[in-house]
Design an enzyme around this catalytic site. Structure first.
Site, PDB file in Angstrom:
ATOM      1  N   ARG A  77      43.121  71.419 -84.118  1.00 51.04           N
ATOM      2  CA  ARG A  77      42.330  71.770 -83.232  1.00 51.04           C
ATOM      3  C   ARG A  77      42.066  70.631 -82.469  1.00 51.04           C
ATOM      4  NH1 ARG A  77      37.130  72.275 -82.750  1.00 51.04           N
ATOM      5  NH2 ARG A  77      36.728  71.895 -84.937  1.00 51.04           N
ATOM      6  N   ARG A 106      23.689  61.930 -78.240  1.00 53.40           N
ATOM      7  CA  ARG A 106      23.112  60.736 -78.667  1.00 53.40           C
ATOM      8  C   ARG A 106      21.439  60.492 -78.485  1.00 53.40           C
ATOM      9  NH1 ARG A 106      27.527  58.514 -76.255  1.00 53.40           N
ATOM     10  NH2 ARG A 106      26.145  57.558 -74.634  1.00 53.40           N
ATOM     11  N   TYR A 166      26.651  73.128 -65.595  1.00 50.52           N
ATOM     12  CA  TYR A 166      26.220  74.543 -65.226  1.00 50.52           C
ATOM     13  C   TYR A 166      27.531  74.978 -64.539  1.00 50.52           C
ATOM     14  CZ  TYR A 166      23.416  78.194 -63.534  1.00 50.52           C
ATOM     15  OH  TYR A 166      22.971  79.524 -63.430  1.00 50.52           O
ATOM     16  N   ARG A 215      30.877  88.732 -71.496  1.00 46.48           N
ATOM     17  CA  ARG A 215      31.368  88.630 -70.008  1.00 46.48           C
ATOM     18  C   ARG A 215      30.711  87.336 -69.525  1.00 46.48           C
ATOM     19  NH1 ARG A 215      28.535  86.911 -66.109  1.00 46.48           N
ATOM     20  NH2 ARG A 215      27.291  88.417 -65.346  1.00 46.48           N
ATOM     21  N   LYS A 267      22.620  77.019 -69.414  1.00 47.12           N
ATOM     22  CA  LYS A 267      21.297  77.656 -68.931  1.00 47.12           C
ATOM     23  C   LYS A 267      20.127  76.745 -69.217  1.00 47.12           C
ATOM     24  CE  LYS A 267      22.921  81.165 -66.631  1.00 47.12           C
ATOM     25  NZ  LYS A 267      22.631  81.563 -65.169  1.00 47.12           N
ATOM     26  N   GLU A 292      21.961  86.627 -71.494  1.00 44.60           N
ATOM     27  CA  GLU A 292      22.997  86.102 -70.577  1.00 44.60           C
ATOM     28  C   GLU A 292      24.023  86.512 -70.852  1.00 44.60           C
ATOM     29  OE1 GLU A 292      21.471  84.050 -68.222  1.00 44.60           O
ATOM     30  OE2 GLU A 292      23.455  84.304 -67.083  1.00 44.60           O
ATOM     31  N   ASP A 293      24.861  87.058 -69.679  1.00 50.28           N
ATOM     32  CA  ASP A 293      26.327  87.368 -69.691  1.00 50.28           C
ATOM     33  C   ASP A 293      26.696  88.423 -70.836  1.00 50.28           C
ATOM     34  OD1 ASP A 293      26.391  85.831 -67.601  1.00 50.28           O
ATOM     35  OD2 ASP A 293      27.713  84.329 -68.201  1.00 50.28           O
ATOM     36  N   ASP A 299      18.965  87.953 -67.107  1.00 51.96           N
ATOM     37  CA  ASP A 299      19.021  86.757 -66.335  1.00 51.96           C
ATOM     38  C   ASP A 299      20.238  87.422 -65.104  1.00 51.96           C
ATOM     39  OD1 ASP A 299      19.093  84.855 -64.396  1.00 51.96           O
ATOM     40  OD2 ASP A 299      20.625  83.764 -65.716  1.00 51.96           O
ATOM     41  N   ASP A 300      21.266  88.052 -65.640  1.00 46.80           N
ATOM     42  CA  ASP A 300      22.212  88.545 -64.696  1.00 46.80           C
ATOM     43  C   ASP A 300      21.577  89.815 -63.959  1.00 46.80           C
ATOM     44  OD1 ASP A 300      24.632  86.709 -65.478  1.00 46.80           O
ATOM     45  OD2 ASP A 300      24.068  87.481 -67.407  1.00 46.80           O
ATOM     46  N   ALA A 350      29.892  96.699 -59.198  1.00 46.53           N
ATOM     47  CA  ALA A 350      28.963  97.742 -59.622  1.00 46.53           C
ATOM     48  C   ALA A 350      28.659  97.568 -61.205  1.00 46.53           C
ATOM     49  CB  ALA A 350      29.195  99.274 -59.372  1.00 46.53           C
ATOM     50  N   ALA A 383      25.253  93.079 -62.546  1.00 44.21           N
ATOM     51  CA  ALA A 383      24.680  92.114 -61.349  1.00 44.21           C
ATOM     52  C   ALA A 383      24.528  92.800 -60.261  1.00 44.21           C
ATOM     53  CB  ALA A 383      25.509  90.587 -61.060  1.00 44.21           C
ATOM     54  N   ASN A 406      31.262  84.096 -59.958  1.00 38.31           N
ATOM     55  CA  ASN A 406      31.388  82.775 -60.360  1.00 38.31           C
ATOM     56  C   ASN A 406      32.478  82.865 -61.417  1.00 38.31           C
ATOM     57  OD1 ASN A 406      29.196  81.605 -59.224  1.00 38.31           O
ATOM     58  ND2 ASN A 406      27.886  82.550 -60.599  1.00 38.31           N
ATOM     59  N   ASN A 452      22.417  81.421 -56.208  1.00 39.85           N
ATOM     60  CA  ASN A 452      22.725  81.644 -57.770  1.00 39.85           C
ATOM     61  C   ASN A 452      21.355  81.801 -58.596  1.00 39.85           C
ATOM     62  OD1 ASN A 452      22.882  80.238 -60.748  1.00 39.85           O
ATOM     63  ND2 ASN A 452      25.048  80.039 -59.866  1.00 39.85           N
TER      64      ASN A 452
HETATM   65  N1  NAD Z   1      25.496  84.232 -58.331  1.00 41.18           N
HETATM   66  C1  NAD Z   1      24.940  84.605 -59.352  1.00 41.18           C
HETATM   67  O1  NAD Z   1      23.729  84.328 -59.484  1.00 41.18           O
HETATM   68  C2  NAD Z   1      25.520  85.654 -60.259  1.00 41.18           C
HETATM   69  C3  NAD Z   1      24.541  86.286 -61.284  1.00 41.18           C
HETATM   70  C4  NAD Z   1      25.272  87.127 -62.046  1.00 41.18           C
HETATM   71  C5  NAD Z   1      26.628  87.450 -61.963  1.00 41.18           C
HETATM   72  N2  NAD Z   1      27.268  86.876 -61.039  1.00 41.18           N
HETATM   73  C6  NAD Z   1      28.709  87.047 -60.917  1.00 41.18           C
HETATM   74  O2  NAD Z   1      29.068  88.278 -60.635  1.00 41.18           O
HETATM   75  C7  NAD Z   1      30.303  88.823 -61.362  1.00 41.18           C
HETATM   76  C8  NAD Z   1      30.104  90.353 -61.850  1.00 41.18           C
HETATM   77  O3  NAD Z   1      29.192  90.240 -62.937  1.00 41.18           O
HETATM   78  P1  NAD Z   1      28.816  91.418 -63.594  1.00 41.18           P
HETATM   79  O4  NAD Z   1      28.055  91.155 -64.919  1.00 41.18           O
HETATM   80  O5  NAD Z   1      28.154  92.393 -62.718  1.00 41.18           O
HETATM   81  O6  NAD Z   1      30.298  91.907 -63.834  1.00 41.18           O
HETATM   82  P2  NAD Z   1      31.148  93.341 -64.479  1.00 41.18           P
HETATM   83  O7  NAD Z   1      32.227  93.092 -64.999  1.00 41.18           O
HETATM   84  O8  NAD Z   1      29.909  94.202 -65.337  1.00 41.18           O
HETATM   85  O9  NAD Z   1      31.095  94.053 -63.154  1.00 41.18           O
HETATM   86  C9  NAD Z   1      32.126  93.835 -62.014  1.00 41.18           C
HETATM   87  C10 NAD Z   1      32.178  94.779 -61.093  1.00 41.18           C
HETATM   88  O10 NAD Z   1      33.113  94.371 -60.200  1.00 41.18           O
HETATM   89  C11 NAD Z   1      33.891  95.632 -59.923  1.00 41.18           C
HETATM   90  N3  NAD Z   1      35.130  95.416 -59.290  1.00 41.18           N
HETATM   91  C12 NAD Z   1      36.286  94.694 -59.915  1.00 41.18           C
HETATM   92  N4  NAD Z   1      37.403  94.360 -59.283  1.00 41.18           N
HETATM   93  C13 NAD Z   1      37.043  94.920 -58.062  1.00 41.18           C
HETATM   94  C14 NAD Z   1      37.618  94.835 -56.852  1.00 41.18           C
HETATM   95  N5  NAD Z   1      38.866  94.735 -56.874  1.00 41.18           N
HETATM   96  N6  NAD Z   1      37.007  95.580 -55.678  1.00 41.18           N
HETATM   97  C15 NAD Z   1      35.583  95.871 -55.785  1.00 41.18           C
HETATM   98  N7  NAD Z   1      34.911  95.944 -57.125  1.00 41.18           N
HETATM   99  C16 NAD Z   1      35.676  95.352 -58.212  1.00 41.18           C
HETATM  100  C17 NAD Z   1      34.304  96.307 -61.418  1.00 41.18           C
HETATM  101  O11 NAD Z   1      34.432  97.865 -61.095  1.00 41.18           O
HETATM  102  C18 NAD Z   1      32.614  96.161 -61.678  1.00 41.18           C
HETATM  103  O12 NAD Z   1      31.717  97.249 -61.120  1.00 41.18           O
HETATM  104  C19 NAD Z   1      30.700  87.604 -62.272  1.00 41.18           C
HETATM  105  O13 NAD Z   1      31.821  86.903 -61.752  1.00 41.18           O
HETATM  106  C20 NAD Z   1      29.550  86.872 -62.492  1.00 41.18           C
HETATM  107  O14 NAD Z   1      29.738  85.341 -62.602  1.00 41.18           O
HETATM  108  C21 NAD Z   1      26.847  85.781 -60.141  1.00 41.18           C
HETATM  109  O1  LMR Z   2      25.591  81.281 -64.413  1.00 41.60           O
HETATM  110  C1  LMR Z   2      25.825  81.532 -63.344  1.00 41.60           C
HETATM  111  O2  LMR Z   2      26.358  80.457 -62.554  1.00 41.60           O
HETATM  112  C2  LMR Z   2      25.139  82.700 -62.517  1.00 41.60           C
HETATM  113  C3  LMR Z   2      25.255  83.979 -63.473  1.00 41.60           C
HETATM  114  O3  LMR Z   2      24.492  83.824 -64.283  1.00 41.60           O
HETATM  115  C4  LMR Z   2      26.518  84.316 -63.712  1.00 41.60           C
HETATM  116  O4  LMR Z   2      26.747  84.906 -64.635  1.00 41.60           O
HETATM  117  O5  LMR Z   2      27.447  84.042 -63.043  1.00 41.60           O
HETATM  118 MG    MG Z   3      24.988  84.908 -66.022  1.00 43.38          MG
END
Ligand code: NAD
Ligand code: LMR
Ligand code: MG
Length: 626
Positions: free
Chosen positions: A91, A125, A146, A199, A217, A288-289, A311-312, A348, A351, A467, A512
């Site tokens: 590794r 450290r 981050y 995720r 975070k 988270e995630d 958070d999401d 959908a 988030a 992201n 964000n």
């Molecule tokens: N900016 C922020 O603060 C913030 C916060 C939370 C999540 N996010 C980002 O949002 C994204 C999604 O997170 P999530 O938890 O909802 O994920 P998720 O996997 O639960 O949802 C993704 C969604 O996108 C849809 N999708 C996929 N391909 C698509 C396409 N070609 N056209 C339209 N829709 C499509 C899927 O069907 C699904 O509904 C991630 O990249 C995450 O980093 C950003």
């Molecule tokens: O982690 C981030 O930058 C925002 C959000 O929580 C995400 O999942 O994308």
């Molecule tokens: Mg997140």
């Protein structure tokens, strides 16, 4: 010749002396004895827990067997996969070699990872110095510790892993968590960020490697919210992974089984929640995630009984609402016009649905908070997922998305149908806002952005919120070059402002959840509220929306710069405390009991928050025997 034999004599004398010195040191040392080369006599150690892991003489890292982990109270302080010496070497070597490969990939890649490594070593450290450096250079280093670099770090975690940080609870630990939680050395923990790695950002299932996001975070919790770094705990719940590459990777640090599902999965999370709240009844747990499938279910399961939030779902919703209200103001319109906005959301998942629910509620509130208002607000949204526009004609529509499925008659009038593409929807709807939470980089293609040119808004808003950077639905260059300067742009990962020529600048906002989660956590902690209520989350979002001045908004600035994150976090926390008091949820914090809290006016609440934020200063240390 004589010279040579003299040298030989000298060096053998030196060697003998050295041996004698080592032997004397070993004999006189109270805590360190060594196995002799003959036989496998055990080494007696006088330390346990983290002290063992932090001692380079005794530490075996991931090679500690399970019985040794139990004996030494380090179970849970390491990823669950016990590795052989050979695997550890492989590794380490793979990581070293990967650096060479990356160096050929392009200039930015090895640069950010090298910065992360240097910062990470400092974190190991000297935490005070680490946070001082981070806070004083937050604009430069937040993108390293981050989003977006933390995504790369999670992807490469098996190679980057050195000293463990946080706790790992795995499917193998079922029945043991209540005792394992006492392996953590801190008697007080204020904030836990937990992930199951299913995720991570838009990078999918990264299994145990997702611990990096919890660490990132919590770095912001310390830097922005002033939570004491001795009282934060990153947690990874390893229930397996469905990532086929990781399942096959001999160097992967997590359990190499498919993810637990159904009741078995819930039992693990239940056990974890019970264990941490038993040891630390006042802790706040940020989820988270987690993949959407579990994000909503777990939130509903725990939110009325535990101090927790997702958070999401909830942080992102608040940040998006603040930005959407900013986008209304940026058109020179009053915020109360928000319910007239036509909003297309791509994605959908946890988030996207979180944002849709919160935006609908906000609109309904502005329209009088009646059933009719809530129902009519629904028609302001068009939701497109991987299968296209979601309508009532869709079979097996996700229950969380169902309230936003368009009525067939309605959309036929608009010239659309079930599964219409994003470009078709944008062309027909001519929305005020196009918001992306799809994790699908480049989704806002030239065709989609061209279609947005026909928006009925005087200043359309584009929010590619996914992201990390590579997953952003479009770049600011693409948006500004196709739509011109009269737009509002806000992305989840940071981008640089765009030079539009003639002294004009296309402003890039960062939409964000980092602008809310630290304040939600700090406000909940200081209010002593038993739960994180909708009202507290709403107060946080409204505070962020109001933070931006009229002048800034008209320039297209709808979120603060990250350099102001500590100040906005303080304000958000104060708004959360105030709301908790008003809702009669606040039970107080330390000597500030609920009665005292209720006596505070707005300025005093702010002062109370500020006074309880940790600052990175060296305290004077004095030795005292146990
Ligand atoms: N900016 C922020 O603060 C913030 C916060 C939370 C999540 N996010 C980002 O949002 C994204 C999604 O997170 P999530 O938890 O909802 O994920 P998720 O996997 O639960 O949802 C993704 C969604 O996108 C849809 N999708 C996929 N391909 C698509 C396409 N070609 N056209 C339209 N829709 C499509 C899927 O069907 C699904 O509904 C991630 O990249 C995450 O980093 C950003
Ligand atoms: O982690 C981030 O930058 C925002 C959000 O929580 C995400 O999942 O994308
Ligand atoms: Mg997140």
């Amino acid at each position: 010749m004589a010279n040579f034999s003299n040298q030989m004599r000298l060096s053998s004398t030196l060697l003998r002396r050295l041996h004698q010195r080592v032997a004397a040191a070993v004999n006189s040392s109270s805590s360190r004895n060594f196995t002799t080369t003959e036989g496998h006599r055990p080494t007696i150690v006088h330390k346990r827990s983290l002290d063992i892991l932090h001692d380079p003489w005794f530490n075996k890292g991931t090679a500690f067997s399970f019985t040794e982990r139990d004996r030494l109270h380090i179970r849970g302080l390491l990823p669950p996969n016990v590795m052989s010496f050979e695997q550890q070497i492989a590794r380490f070597m793979a990581d070293l070699k990967r650096l060479e490969v990356q160096a050929r990939d392009g200039p930015s890649d090895p640069y950010v990872l090298a910065k992360w490594r240097i910062l990470n070593r400092l974190h190991d450290r000297n935490e005070t110095l680490y946070y001082k450096v981070l806070m004083e250079n937050i604009e430069e280093y937040a993108p390293i510790v981050y989003t977006p670099t933390v995504g790369l770090v999670c992807q490469k975690y098996s190679g980057l892993f050195r000293r463990p940080r946080g706790m790992y609870f795995s499917a193998e630990d079922r029945g043991e968590m209540m005792s394992m939680v006492y392996n953590w050395p801190a008697d007080q923990v204020d904030m836990i960020v937990v992930t199951d790695g299913s995720r991570i950002l838009g990078l999918g299932d990264l299994g145990v490697q997702g611990i990096g996001i919890a660490i990132g975070k919590l770095d912001l919790y310390v830097a922005a919210a002033g939570i004491n770094p001795q009282r934060v705990l990153p947690v990874m719940i390893d229930v397996g992974t469905d990532n086929e590459n990781l399942l096959k990777d001999p160097l992967y640090l997590g359990l190499q089984d498919h993810r637990l599902d159904g009741e078995e999965y819930i039992e693990v999370i239940d056990e974890f929640m019970e264990a941490v709240f038993t040891r630390w009844p006042h802790v706040i747990v940020q989820f988270e995630d987690f993949q959407s499938k579990w994000a909503f279910k777990l939130l509903q399961r725990y939110r009325n009984n535990y101090r927790m939030f997702n958070d999401d779902v909830q942080g992102t919703a608040g940040v998006a609402i603040a930005g959407l209200l900013g986008a209304v103001r940026a058109q020179g319109r009053p915020m109360i016009d928000f319910p007239k906005m036509k909003i297309v959301v791509a994605g959908a998942g946890s988030a996207g649905i979180g944002v849709l629910n919160a935006a609908r509620k906000t609109m309904a509130r502005m329209l009088g908070n009646t059933e009719i208002a809530f129902e009519s607000a629904r028609s302001q949204f068009w939701v497109v997922d991987a299968k296209g526009l979601i309508t009532e004609a869709r079979e097996n529509v996700d229950p969380d998305a169902r309230p936003f499925a368009r009525k067939i008659k309605e959309i036929e009038r608009q010239g659309l149908s079930e599964g219409a593409t994003l470009a078709e929807v944008v062309r027909e709807v001519k929305p005020d806002v196009l918001l992306g939470l799809s994790a699908c980089g480049g989704l806002f293609s030239k065709e989609v952005l061209e279609a947005l040119k026909h928006s009925t808004s005087t200043r359309p808003a584009i929010f590619p919120m996914s992201n990390p950077t590579r997953n952003a639905e479009c770049t600011p260059e693409e948006a500004f070059s196709i739509l011109g300067e009269n737009i509002i742009f806000a992305s989840g990962s940071p981008f640089k402002d765009v030079d539009l020529g003639n002294g004009h600048v296309g402003h890039c906002n960062q939409a964000n959840n980092m602008f809310l989660f630290p304040g939600i956590g700090l406000g909940t902690l200081l209010s002593g509220s038993r739960i994180v209520s909708d009202g507290m989350l709403q107060a946080a979002a409204e505070c962020l929306a109001a933070y931006i001045t009229e002048e800034e908004v008209l320039k297209g600035i709808i979120y603060p710069s990250i350099s102001r994150i500590r100040d906005i976090t303080k304000e958000v926390a104060a708004a959360v405390v105030k709301e908790a008091i008003e809702e009669d949820l606040a039970e107080g914090y330390r000597e500030m009991d609920s009665r005292e809290l209720r006596k505070l006016d707005e300025a005093q609440i702010s002062e109370f928050v500020e006074n309880n934020m940790w600052n990175p200063d060296y305290p004077t240390l004095v030795y005292k025997k146990d």
